[in-house]
Design an enzyme around this catalytic site. Structure first.
Site, mmCIF file in Angstrom:
data_model
loop_
_atom_site.group_PDB
_atom_site.id
_atom_site.type_symbol
_atom_site.label_atom_id
_atom_site.label_comp_id
_atom_site.label_asym_id
_atom_site.label_seq_id
_atom_site.Cartn_x
_atom_site.Cartn_y
_atom_site.Cartn_z
ATOM 1 N N LYS A 143 0.813 -1.209 -0.239
ATOM 2 C CA LYS A 143 0.115 -0.040 -0.065
ATOM 3 C C LYS A 143 0.857 1.190 0.109
ATOM 4 O O LYS A 143 0.596 2.245 -0.883
ATOM 5 C CB LYS A 143 -1.056 -0.013 1.141
ATOM 6 C CG LYS A 143 -1.995 1.241 1.255
ATOM 7 C CD LYS A 143 -2.679 1.054 2.380
ATOM 8 C CE LYS A 143 -2.186 1.247 3.693
ATOM 9 N NZ LYS A 143 -2.983 1.552 4.915
ATOM 10 N N ASP A 188 -6.492 1.012 0.882
ATOM 11 C CA ASP A 188 -6.781 1.076 2.286
ATOM 12 C C ASP A 188 -8.061 0.801 2.748
ATOM 13 O O ASP A 188 -8.818 0.119 1.725
ATOM 14 C CB ASP A 188 -6.140 2.587 2.584
ATOM 15 C CG ASP A 188 -7.539 3.427 2.350
ATOM 16 O OD1 ASP A 188 -8.480 2.978 1.529
ATOM 17 O OD2 ASP A 188 -7.409 4.681 2.781
#
Ligand code: SF4
Length: 216
Positions: free
Chosen positions: A128, A146
């Site tokens: 991420k 997320d």
């Protein structure tokens, strides 16, 4: 416009609608303050389990005290912890930051690498975070998934994947490479402002005419 019936159609229409209400570049839409890829990498590591607003409160002093990877790699851990304390989990974040900066200095000439395969070998950097840095600071494709992106993707029925990496791969099939970072940032903004985790504000949502989860 007809209601899209496929996940791809919903992803494309969501991308268009969110672009209208959240215009701007990746730099403008990203709520973390930074100047260069090293600063964004630092700020993104700090943003775990806290808000961007809180990160932005400590980064001016942090960037001023440690302007280069070399400075951060040689930071006194206690002094660094003191600067980032209010972001929470400050001991492990300080370890990650020093480890990250050390890896940049030792393996990448003090420069943030561009390739995903390299970025994820840097301490404190998961997929991420790597996608954030790639898409926002390096002008590379990257779709960070997320909690907001995952929640909205489920509500819009763009993917059934609960694993963020699989969700990212599913979304990548619908969103062109150059728009992936923007799409992620817009989904995050929409999750923060409208499609809340507990009580989504469907009545005020620009996606409510085709979202399969809309409650009106
Ligand atoms: S219609 Fe409701 S559930 Fe669907 S994206 Fe909008 S706020 Fe979320």
């Amino acid at each position: 416009m007809a209601r899209p019936r496929s996940a791809k159609g919903r992803a494309r229409l969501a991308n268009d609608r969110l672009t209208e209400i959240y215009p701007g570049t990746v730099r403008e839409l990203c709520e973390l303050d930074f100047g260069d890829p090293f600063e964004l990498l630092t700020a993104t590591i700090l943003s775990a389990q806290t808000t961007d607003v809180r990160v932005n409160m400590v980064t001016p002093e942090l960037f001023n005290r440690y302007p280069t990877p070399d400075d951060l790699a040689n930071a006194d851990p206690e002094e660094l912890e003191g600067i980032i304390r209010t972001t929470g989990f400050f001991r492990s974040k300080a370890r990650s930051l020093i480890g990250m900066a050390t890896a940049l200095v030792e393996r990448y000439d003090g420069v943030v690498p561009r390739a995903m395969a390299d970025l994820v070998t840097v301490p404190g950097v998961g997929r991420k975070t790597a996608n954030v840095v790639r898409s926002v600071a390096l002008d590379e494709p990257g779709l960070p998934v997320d909690t907001h992106v995952l929640r909205l993707s489920h509500r819009l029925k763009l993917t059934e994947a609960t694993d963020p990496v699989q969700a990212e791969l599913d979304l990548n099939r619908f969103i062109p490479p150059a728009q992936r970072g923007l799409f992620s940032l817009r989904m995050i903004l929409h999750g923060r402002r409208v499609c809340f985790a507990r009580r989504p504000n469907c009545a005020a949502c620009v996606l409510n005419d085709f979202c399969p989860s809309a409650q009106l």
